[in-house]
Design a protein around this motif. Structure first.
Motif, PDB file in Angstrom:
ATOM      1  N   CYS A 273       0.841  -1.195   0.000  1.00 14.11           N
ATOM      2  CA  CYS A 273       0.000   0.000   0.000  1.00 14.11           C
ATOM      3  C   CYS A 273       0.874   1.242   0.000  1.00 14.11           C
ATOM      4  CB  CYS A 273      -0.940   0.017   1.215  1.00 14.11           C
ATOM      5  SG  CYS A 273      -2.310  -1.149   1.103  1.00 14.11           S
TER       6      CYS A 273
ATOM      7  N   ASP B 150      -4.175   0.005  -2.368  1.00 17.44           N
ATOM      8  CA  ASP B 150      -5.049   1.166  -2.112  1.00 17.44           C
ATOM      9  C   ASP B 150      -5.079   2.148  -3.275  1.00 17.44           C
ATOM     10  OD1 ASP B 150      -2.415   1.980  -1.627  1.00 17.44           O
ATOM     11  OD2 ASP B 150      -2.993   3.384  -0.052  1.00 17.44           O
TER      12      ASP B 150
ATOM     13  N   GLY C 282      -6.179  -1.353   2.158  1.00 19.25           N
ATOM     14  CA  GLY C 282      -6.301  -1.147   0.726  1.00 19.25           C
ATOM     15  C   GLY C 282      -7.522  -1.845   0.167  1.00 19.25           C
TER      16      GLY C 282
ATOM     17  N   SER D  46      -4.222   1.190   4.167  1.00 19.34           N
ATOM     18  CA  SER D  46      -4.125   2.178   3.097  1.00 19.34           C
ATOM     19  C   SER D  46      -3.407   3.415   3.622  1.00 19.34           C
ATOM     20  CB  SER D  46      -5.523   2.557   2.620  1.00 19.34           C
ATOM     21  OG  SER D  46      -6.254   3.163   3.688  1.00 19.34           O
TER      22      SER D  46
END
Length: 279
Positions: free
Chosen positions: A58, A91, A112, A148
């Motif tokens: 991510c 993400d 994500g 994320s």
């Protein structure tokens, strides 16, 4: 555990787990900033290719070369990861929310959006120091690593939504454990963990100019319990004759508190039995 820090040693430690992944497999690692001690493909390539999985990661929340998706894919290519597997910045299409149960700080964790696309996760972590967490291993890789960019800020703030740099240190450490538990709860056993203990700098792979390691390489460890695995790695650092710099980094950040919180909320156990697979 094996002291064989080679491609074959990594294959052997994975095979010793007798894991049986099925479905769509994700290999979670840190792509690392340019100039960092990220895991090199000559070490991990054979294992990753044998899994026929996708390397997942991510975006960062602190800037750097991996703060946006296009730059991040470029770094992954430069570090050789796209040559051994497909790479998915999970993400790039935002976040999904996982519930956190039993936490003291978080009630939800933002990961994500592509996280749910995978059936099984092989968590391949470079164990090392970290400027904020004290150390980074399996727990950091499934919490901050799978979060994320939005989720990273949420964890760093201890769930307050405030500044990711201005929150309580202990709340941040606890939130890493809590975010990790949300991931493990969701996967319901479809996850395994490997920690590589080489290039043991006091700085993380998120640092493009890390301090040069001043202790020897140790080996590769693996487990189905991320808490036991990280605890074993920490203990090996404490037992090492040349581990003082990394010990100081861990203690100055109260890094062991992550393990305390992780055990408290049921992520795993700090007690373990270390088994060598070396002949």
């Amino acid at each position: 555990m094996t002291t064989d820090l080679s491609s074959q040693g990594l294959m052997d430690i994975y095979q010793a787990l007798s894991a049986s992944p099925s479905g769509k497999i994700a290999v979670k690692l840190s792509t690392g900033e340019p100039g960092s001690n990220y895991l090199r493909t000559e070490l991990i390539g054979e294992l990753v290719e044998s899994l026929e999985g996708t390397i997942v990661e991510c975006n960062t929340a602190y800037g750097g070369s991996r703060a946006n998706t296009a730059m991040h894919y470029q770094v992954a290519e430069e570090h050789g990861y796209t040559a051994i597997a497909d790479v998915d910045i999970m993400d790039e299409e935002g976040s999904i929310t996982l519930p956190v149960t039993g936490g003291d700080n978080l009630t939800e964790n933002y990961v994500g959006a592509h996280f749910a696309n995978y059936d099984y996760y092989v968590v391949l972590s470079h164990f090392k120091g970290h400027s904020m967490a004290g150390f980074g291993g399996a727990i950091k890789n499934i919490s901050i690593g799978i979060a994320s960019s939005e989720g990273k800020s949420h964890i760093h703030s201890g769930g307050t939504g405030g500044s990711m740099w201005g929150g309580s240190q202990d709340a941040f450490l606890e939130s890493m454990a809590e975010a990790g538990k949300s991931v493990v709860d969701y996967l319901d056993g479809n996850i395994v963990y490997i920690n590589v203990m080489n290039r043991l700098s006091v700085d993380c792979d998120c640092d493009g100019s890390p301090a040069e390691p001043d202790m020897h390489d140790i080996g590769i460890l693996a487990s189905y319990d991320p808490v036991a695995l990280d605890q074993a790695c920490v203990d090996l650092v404490y037992e090492a004759e040349d581990g003082q710099s990394l010990i100081d980094r861990i203690e100055s950040r109260n890094g062991l508190h992550t393990l305390e919180q992780a055990e408290k909320i049921g992520l795993g156990y700090r007690e373990y039995r270390l088994v060598s697979i070396d002949g």
